[in-house]
Every structure is written in structure tokens, then in C-alpha cells.
Design a protein around this motif. Structure first.
Motif, PDB file in Angstrom:
ATOM      1  N   SER A  35       0.744  -1.030  -0.083  1.00  0.00           N
ATOM      2  CA  SER A  35       0.046  -0.075  -0.028  1.00  0.00           C
ATOM      3  C   SER A  35       0.764   1.332  -0.068  1.00  0.00           C
ATOM      4  O   SER A  35       0.293   2.495  -0.267  1.00  0.00           O
ATOM      5  CB  SER A  35      -0.996   0.008   1.171  1.00  0.00           C
ATOM      6  OG  SER A  35      -0.153   0.116   2.439  1.00  0.00           O
ATOM      7  N   ASN A  38       3.898   3.672  -5.314  1.00  0.00           N
ATOM      8  CA  ASN A  38       3.199   4.731  -6.222  1.00  0.00           C
ATOM      9  C   ASN A  38       2.974   5.975  -5.388  1.00  0.00           C
ATOM     10  O   ASN A  38       2.176   6.683  -5.765  1.00  0.00           O
ATOM     11  CB  ASN A  38       2.123   4.185  -6.720  1.00  0.00           C
ATOM     12  CG  ASN A  38       2.619   3.238  -7.890  1.00  0.00           C
ATOM     13  OD1 ASN A  38       3.548   3.249  -8.578  1.00  0.00           O
ATOM     14  ND2 ASN A  38       1.824   2.096  -7.819  1.00  0.00           N
ATOM     15  N   PHE A  39       3.994   6.112  -4.381  1.00  0.00           N
ATOM     16  CA  PHE A  39       3.514   7.355  -3.688  1.00  0.00           C
ATOM     17  C   PHE A  39       3.516   8.616  -4.483  1.00  0.00           C
ATOM     18  O   PHE A  39       2.582   9.550  -4.277  1.00  0.00           O
ATOM     19  CB  PHE A  39       4.729   7.452  -2.600  1.00  0.00           C
ATOM     20  CG  PHE A  39       4.623   8.717  -1.530  1.00  0.00           C
ATOM     21  CD1 PHE A  39       3.566   8.915  -0.623  1.00  0.00           C
ATOM     22  CD2 PHE A  39       5.675   9.807  -1.820  1.00  0.00           C
ATOM     23  CE1 PHE A  39       3.765  10.254   0.102  1.00  0.00           C
ATOM     24  CE2 PHE A  39       5.550  11.079  -1.094  1.00  0.00           C
ATOM     25  CZ  PHE A  39       4.483  11.155  -0.082  1.00  0.00           C
ATOM     26  N   LYS A  42       0.310   8.736  -5.826  1.00  0.00           N
ATOM     27  CA  LYS A  42      -0.918   9.083  -4.724  1.00  0.00           C
ATOM     28  C   LYS A  42      -0.879  10.239  -4.173  1.00  0.00           C
ATOM     29  O   LYS A  42      -2.063  10.813  -3.795  1.00  0.00           O
ATOM     30  CB  LYS A  42      -0.699   7.935  -3.591  1.00  0.00           C
ATOM     31  CG  LYS A  42      -1.224   6.470  -4.313  1.00  0.00           C
ATOM     32  CD  LYS A  42      -0.853   5.601  -2.976  1.00  0.00           C
ATOM     33  CE  LYS A  42      -1.246   4.026  -3.606  1.00  0.00           C
ATOM     34  NZ  LYS A  42      -0.412   3.157  -2.831  1.00  0.00           N
ATOM     35  N   GLU A  45      -3.087  12.016  -6.613  1.00  0.00           N
ATOM     36  CA  GLU A  45      -4.797  11.788  -6.587  1.00  0.00           C
ATOM     37  C   GLU A  45      -5.335  12.165  -5.307  1.00  0.00           C
ATOM     38  O   GLU A  45      -6.587  12.440  -5.247  1.00  0.00           O
ATOM     39  CB  GLU A  45      -4.678  10.126  -6.791  1.00  0.00           C
ATOM     40  CG  GLU A  45      -4.128   9.827  -8.473  1.00  0.00           C
ATOM     41  CD  GLU A  45      -4.289   8.372  -8.668  1.00  0.00           C
ATOM     42  OE1 GLU A  45      -4.525   7.540  -7.773  1.00  0.00           O
ATOM     43  OE2 GLU A  45      -4.224   8.251  -9.788  1.00  0.00           O
ATOM     44  N   ARG A  46      -4.646  11.668  -4.001  1.00  0.00           N
ATOM     45  CA  ARG A  46      -5.292  12.013  -2.813  1.00  0.00           C
ATOM     46  C   ARG A  46      -5.566  13.405  -2.477  1.00  0.00           C
ATOM     47  O   ARG A  46      -6.388  13.946  -2.112  1.00  0.00           O
ATOM     48  CB  ARG A  46      -4.416  11.318  -1.969  1.00  0.00           C
ATOM     49  CG  ARG A  46      -4.430   9.728  -1.813  1.00  0.00           C
ATOM     50  CD  ARG A  46      -5.849   9.088  -1.527  1.00  0.00           C
ATOM     51  NE  ARG A  46      -5.608   7.862  -1.646  1.00  0.00           N
ATOM     52  CZ  ARG A  46      -4.951   6.909  -0.834  1.00  0.00           C
ATOM     53  NH1 ARG A  46      -4.522   7.268   0.321  1.00  0.00           N
ATOM     54  NH2 ARG A  46      -4.898   5.602  -0.872  1.00  0.00           N
ATOM     55  N   SER A  69       5.703  13.218  -9.722  1.00  0.00           N
ATOM     56  CA  SER A  69       4.368  14.023  -9.522  1.00  0.00           C
ATOM     57  C   SER A  69       4.138  15.083 -10.388  1.00  0.00           C
ATOM     58  O   SER A  69       2.851  15.713 -10.803  1.00  0.00           O
ATOM     59  CB  SER A  69       4.455  14.677  -8.062  1.00  0.00           C
ATOM     60  OG  SER A  69       4.768  13.464  -7.062  1.00  0.00           O
ATOM     61  N   LEU A 223      -0.397   9.133   4.881  1.00  0.00           N
ATOM     62  CA  LEU A 223      -0.226   8.510   3.503  1.00  0.00           C
ATOM     63  C   LEU A 223       1.566   7.736   3.562  1.00  0.00           C
ATOM     64  O   LEU A 223       2.481   8.445   3.656  1.00  0.00           O
ATOM     65  CB  LEU A 223      -0.080   9.670   2.343  1.00  0.00           C
ATOM     66  CG  LEU A 223      -0.389   9.290   0.926  1.00  0.00           C
ATOM     67  CD1 LEU A 223      -1.657   8.270   0.846  1.00  0.00           C
ATOM     68  CD2 LEU A 223      -0.307  10.420   0.030  1.00  0.00           C
TER      69      LEU A 223
END
Ligand SMILES: C[S@@+](CC[C@H](N)C(=O)[O-])C[C@H]1O[C@@H](n2cnc3c(N)ncnc32)[C@H](O)[C@@H]1O
Length: 247
Positions: A35, A38-39, A42, A45-46, A69, A223
Motif C-alpha cells: 500500500s 506509487n507515492f 498517490k 490523486e489523494r 508528481s 499516506l
């Protein structure tokens, strides 16, 4: 560690693999912290979840490192400016922008390396990004104003995070968004101890005290991220993502 840390070739390779490596190459184990993969994707997206950006919006990715990013932001923004203090990181971001692919030598076992191929994801628009070497504490006015500023894991690498947090609003339009992530890993060689955000309060309380005069706090979440040191050693870190809208 210090100002040349992010110029080192070993750290450059680590970040290229971290930003662009295939998950199955990066963490080739059935059991593990999947999980946290792919920070750099993410955070975008988050961070943007539930926000509506204006048409033709402009974003700045501060402390963009090797640029993943910044490229992900092009899925939402017409124009993206990626800025990092490390010239090695900015050159690598520009190379992957041009070539779409790079071969990187990463540590396999301590004392050995292996070559991995890293690629630009297909759903992004590389032509929308401009990368510059620059200092988040001394930004040029020429960049103009932005609808969105992302500063991912930057504040705990700055010599004066409070100054940065007080000033960054100058580059954000009214109603624009500031997205921060940080594990608040203060290290004296980057940030002198008297500048750490834990002088009187918790990190988040201090952030809120500094930002509240200029921003409405929207939300925060934990995260996780995973930095690979070698095939049997990873740093699992839980960052705090927070979203702020400029008044
Ligand atoms: C911990 S890394 C985070 C990189 C990236 N945002 C990510 O989440 O993977 C910190 C980054 O901030 C950059 N940096 C440090 N000080 C900076 C400064 N004063 N101005 C701009 N970038 C800086 C470093 O070169 C490095 O790329």
C-alpha cells in the motif's frame, strides 16, 4: 547529509527507481507494504480528491525531485512548473521527459548493483511540464501565480520551514490550493534544530498556526511511502498529507 545529498548518483538512482520503477520490480515480494507503493502518484490523486481546479489551471511542484508528481499533475493541469534545488534531479527529470525511458543502476545487494529500466507513465502529458533548478526559499517572481502548489516531503529538508510556509502564498491565487506532505523527519544538517516545527506544539498544530491566517484547512490523512535501499532493505515512512485553500 546536507545540501549536496540530493546531488549524489546513488540517491539519484534511488529516486528514479522510487518515482518510475515498476511495482513488481521495486517490491518483488508477495508479502510486504504494497500500500506504500506509487507515492508520487498517490499524493497527486489523494491531494486533489474532491477539489475542482479551474480550466487551464497552473500547478507548481516544489521539491519535485526527478519529476514523477509533476508529470502526474499534467492529468489535471494545463501547465506545470517543477522546481528542485538539485541540478542532478532536474537534469534527470528533463531527460526522462525527452526520452520517456532511462536505464538506472540500483543497489541489488550491498556491494552489487543491477540495471533497471524506468519509464514515463503513458497517461501523462510531458509537454505541459517545465523543470527548473531553483530554491523554494528564494523563488523567482517570473513563475507567476498558481492554482495549485504541491510541496511533497519538502518542508523537513528546508533550512527555514516557517519562512517557506509564511511566504509560499505569494505564488498561490486566491481560492488556490496548497498540498503538503511531510513525515516531519527533522535532521539538523538540513534544518537547524531551532527551526523545527516542534518548538512549542506538535508539527501539525504549528503548521495550522502558521497557515491559518492565510488558508482554510480542508483535510489531512496519513499516506505511507516506501524508499528502497537495496533488495532486502526499505524505508517505510508514513507522511501526513494536508490540504489548504488560500483565502
Ligand atoms: C525528501 S525529497 C522529496 C522529493 C519528492 N517531492 C518526493 O516526494 O519524492 C526532498 C526534495 O526537496 C529538494 N529540496 C531540498 N531543499 C530544497 C530547496 N531549498 N528548494 C527546492 N527544493 C529543495 C531536494 O533536492 C529533494 O528533491
Amino acid at each position: 547529509m546536507g545540501s549536496d545529498y540530493y546531488e549524489r548518483s546513488s540517491i539519484l538512482a534511488e529516486y528514479l527507481f522510487f518515482h518510475y520503477g515498476e511495482s513488481s520490480d521495486y517490491l518483488p515480494f508477495a508479502e510486504g507494504p504494497q500500500s506504500a507503493l506509487n507515492f508520487p502518484l498517490k499524493i497527486v490523486e489523494r491531494g486533489l480528491a474532491g477539489l475542482s481546479l479551474p480550466p487551464a489551471s497552473r500547478a507548481m511542484d516544489l521539491g519535485c525531485a526527478v519529476g514523477r508528481s509533476s508529470f502526474e499533475l499534467t492529468r489535471y493541469c494545463q501547465e506545470v512548473v517543477g522546481i528542485d534545488y538539485s541540478s542532478a534531479f532536474i537534469q534527470a527529470a528533463q531527460t526522462i521527459q525527452k526520452q520517456k525511458e532511462l536505464t538506472v543502476c540500483v543497489v541489488e545487494e550491498v556491494g552489487t548493483t543491477k540495471k533497471v529500466s524506468v519509464t514515463l507513465p503513458s497517461a501523462v502529458f510531458p509537454e505541459r511540464v517545465q523543470f527548473f533548478q531553483g530554491d523554494a526559499l528564494n523563488l523567482s517572481l517570473d513563475y507567476g501565480e498558481f492554482d495549485l502548489v504541491l510541496a511533497a516531503n519538502l518542508i523537513d529538508r528546508l533550512s527555514d520551514p516557517t519562512l517557506f510556509l509564511k511566504d509560499i502564498g505569494r505564488w498561490i491565487k486566491k481560492g488556490g490550493t496548497l498540498i503538503l506532505t511531510s513525515p516531519y523527519t527533522w535532521i539538523d544538517s538540513f534544518t537547524p534544530e531551532e527551526k523545527w516545527l516542534t518548538q512549542e506544539n506538535s508539527n501539525f498544530q504549528t503548521l495550522q498556526n502558521i497557515l491559518e491566517p492565510q488558508y482554510d484547512f480542508q483535510r489531512k490523512e496519513d499516506l505511507p511511502m516506501l524508499i528502497r535501499e537495496h533488495r532486502r532493505k526499505y524505508q517505510w515512512t508514513v507522511t501526513e498529507l494536508s490540504v489548504w485553500v488560500k483565502k
